[in-house]
Scaffold this active site. Structure first.
Site, PDB file in Angstrom:
ATOM      1  N   ASP A  85       9.334  40.016  56.212  1.00 34.81           N
ATOM      2  CA  ASP A  85       8.869  39.208  57.342  1.00 34.81           C
ATOM      3  C   ASP A  85       9.996  38.313  57.877  1.00 34.81           C
ATOM      4  O   ASP A  85       9.898  37.794  58.989  1.00 34.81           O
ATOM      5  CB  ASP A  85       7.713  38.294  56.905  1.00 34.81           C
ATOM      6  CG  ASP A  85       6.352  38.840  57.294  1.00 34.81           C
ATOM      7  OD1 ASP A  85       6.250  39.457  58.366  1.00 34.81           O
ATOM      8  OD2 ASP A  85       5.399  38.636  56.519  1.00 34.81           O
ATOM      9  N   LYS A 135      -0.560  47.590  59.972  1.00 37.10           N
ATOM     10  CA  LYS A 135       0.710  47.667  59.236  1.00 37.10           C
ATOM     11  C   LYS A 135       0.666  48.821  58.244  1.00 37.10           C
ATOM     12  O   LYS A 135       1.630  49.571  58.091  1.00 37.10           O
ATOM     13  CB  LYS A 135       1.004  46.323  58.533  1.00 37.10           C
ATOM     14  CG  LYS A 135       1.378  45.225  59.532  1.00 37.10           C
ATOM     15  CD  LYS A 135       1.441  43.828  58.922  1.00 37.10           C
ATOM     16  CE  LYS A 135       1.632  42.791  60.035  1.00 37.10           C
ATOM     17  NZ  LYS A 135       1.712  41.418  59.548  1.00 37.10           N
ATOM     18  N   GLN A 141       0.136  38.284  54.319  1.00 34.80           N
ATOM     19  CA  GLN A 141      -0.376  38.028  55.666  1.00 34.80           C
ATOM     20  C   GLN A 141      -0.773  36.557  55.817  1.00 34.80           C
ATOM     21  O   GLN A 141      -1.457  35.991  54.969  1.00 34.80           O
ATOM     22  CB  GLN A 141      -1.586  38.953  55.935  1.00 34.80           C
ATOM     23  CG  GLN A 141      -2.114  38.907  57.360  1.00 34.80           C
ATOM     24  CD  GLN A 141      -1.125  39.410  58.410  1.00 34.80           C
ATOM     25  OE1 GLN A 141      -0.255  40.220  58.130  1.00 34.80           O
ATOM     26  NE2 GLN A 141      -1.252  38.918  59.628  1.00 34.80           N
TER      27      GLN A 141
HETATM   28  N1  GUN Z   1       0.403  36.321  60.782  1.00 35.37           N
HETATM   29  C1  GUN Z   1       0.652  36.395  62.106  1.00 35.37           C
HETATM   30  N2  GUN Z   1       1.819  37.028  62.320  1.00 35.37           N
HETATM   31  C2  GUN Z   1       2.317  37.362  61.124  1.00 35.37           C
HETATM   32  C3  GUN Z   1       3.480  38.043  60.697  1.00 35.37           C
HETATM   33  O1  GUN Z   1       4.344  38.466  61.489  1.00 35.37           O
HETATM   34  N3  GUN Z   1       3.626  38.193  59.354  1.00 35.37           N
HETATM   35  C4  GUN Z   1       2.725  37.729  58.465  1.00 35.37           C
HETATM   36  N4  GUN Z   1       2.967  37.913  57.188  1.00 35.37           N
HETATM   37  N5  GUN Z   1       1.628  37.088  58.832  1.00 35.37           N
HETATM   38  C5  GUN Z   1       1.423  36.914  60.149  1.00 35.37           C
END
Ligand code: GUN
Length: 281
Positions: A119, A52, A96
């Site tokens: 998100d 990311k 996350q």
């Molecule tokens: N953990 C697995 N997928 C995601 C996601 O799309 N966003 C976040 N913040 N955590 C995750």
């Protein structure tokens, strides 16, 4: 032989489009910043967060990294989120998941300002999606819609079957397909005759979380198969929820793992960050 839907290539196109937009914003003195919070040292999460941050760098979004120790308390995390909510130079906040067991995820998701919730997990954004109002949409299902759109797969009037009903993928996926005028069935672990239901699908989205579970006998000839799963096999290679070698000869189009849905999730996160400029104002 199915057409392979190349998520890596499509995500690259999207990232390049966003890069141009960000450069335009910068010329007008507007900078975009994403705060990325990782608690603990789950190896998979570290890789995702790294990807990311790399995508931010490529596009020209400033990423602020908060790598907190496993023993961080819920209160400390909530305090950090509160500070970032109030910081006008921060457009998006991403925590996350999963979080360590002593921290309540629901509480953390609700603590992020809906205007910075890139998100799309906050109940306000989930609700907005359901009633067709503007808001952030969860990145994986949004990425799947974009994959279908850019691969010229028509959704309107099609039988769409989603396997899995998670808050992050299955449920929003169902709503998005419905918004595109698909006829939608969301299936789950208690669904009876799953094979028969899946065989009706023109578009089958698989987010079941079980390696290579979906074989050719779940798939109608010519169906479009989207694989959300990602697992590491004993031989170290990655695989999805779909048994690719079994399904590929039957499907009309299919996403590979890796290089299908995964890169699209990140591209849509970047899109949400760029969209924050209009959503924040
Ligand atoms: N953990 C697995 N997928 C995601 C996601 O799309 N966003 C976040 N913040 N955590 C995750």
């Amino acid at each position: 032989m199915a057409t392979i839907i190349d998520g890596k290539k499509i995500s690259q196109t999207i990232k390049d489009e966003l890069k141009e937009k960000v450069a335009e914003y910068k010329q007008n003195g507007v900078e975009i910043a994403l705060a990325v919070i990782l608690v603990g040292n789950d190896p998979a999460s570290s890789v995702y967060v790294g990807n990311k941050k790399k995508a931010c760098e490529y596009i020209g979004i400033r990423s602020l990294s908060y790598e907190l120790p496993e023993e961080t308390s819920e209160e400390e995390l909530l305090t950090l989120i509160d500070t970032l909510n109030k910081d006008d130079s921060v457009n998006g906040i991403l925590v996350q998941l999963p979080l360590p067991k002593h921290i309540e995820e629901k509480k953390v998701i609700r603590a992020i300002s809906p205007k910075k919730d890139v998100d799309g997990f906050h109940p306000e954004n989930v609700g907005a999606l359901l009633i067709g109002e503007p808001g952030y949409v969860s990145c994986t299902p949004a990425g799947i819609i974009e994959l279908l759109r850019r691969s010229n797969v028509e959704i309107e009037g099609k039988e769409c079957v989603v396997i899995g009903r998670s808050n992050i993928v299955g449920k929003p996926m169902g709503v998005l397909l419905l918004r595109e005028n698909g006829t939608v069935t969301v299936t789950h672990s208690r669904t009876k005759d799953l094979k028969e239901v899946c065989k009706r699908a023109d578009i089958l989205v698989v987010a079941i979380g079980k390696p290579m579970m979906i074989t050719a006998d779940y798939v109608k000839e010519g169906a479009v198969v989207i694989d959300v799963g990602i697992h590491r096999k004993e031989d170290g290679k990655l695989c999805g929820d779909v048994d690719f070698s079994s399904v590929e000869p039957v499907a009309g189009a299919i996403t590979p793992v890796p290089g299908g849905v995964g890169p699209m999730t990140i591209a849509m996160l970047m899109k949400n960050c760029v969209d924050s400029i209009s959503l924040l104002s």
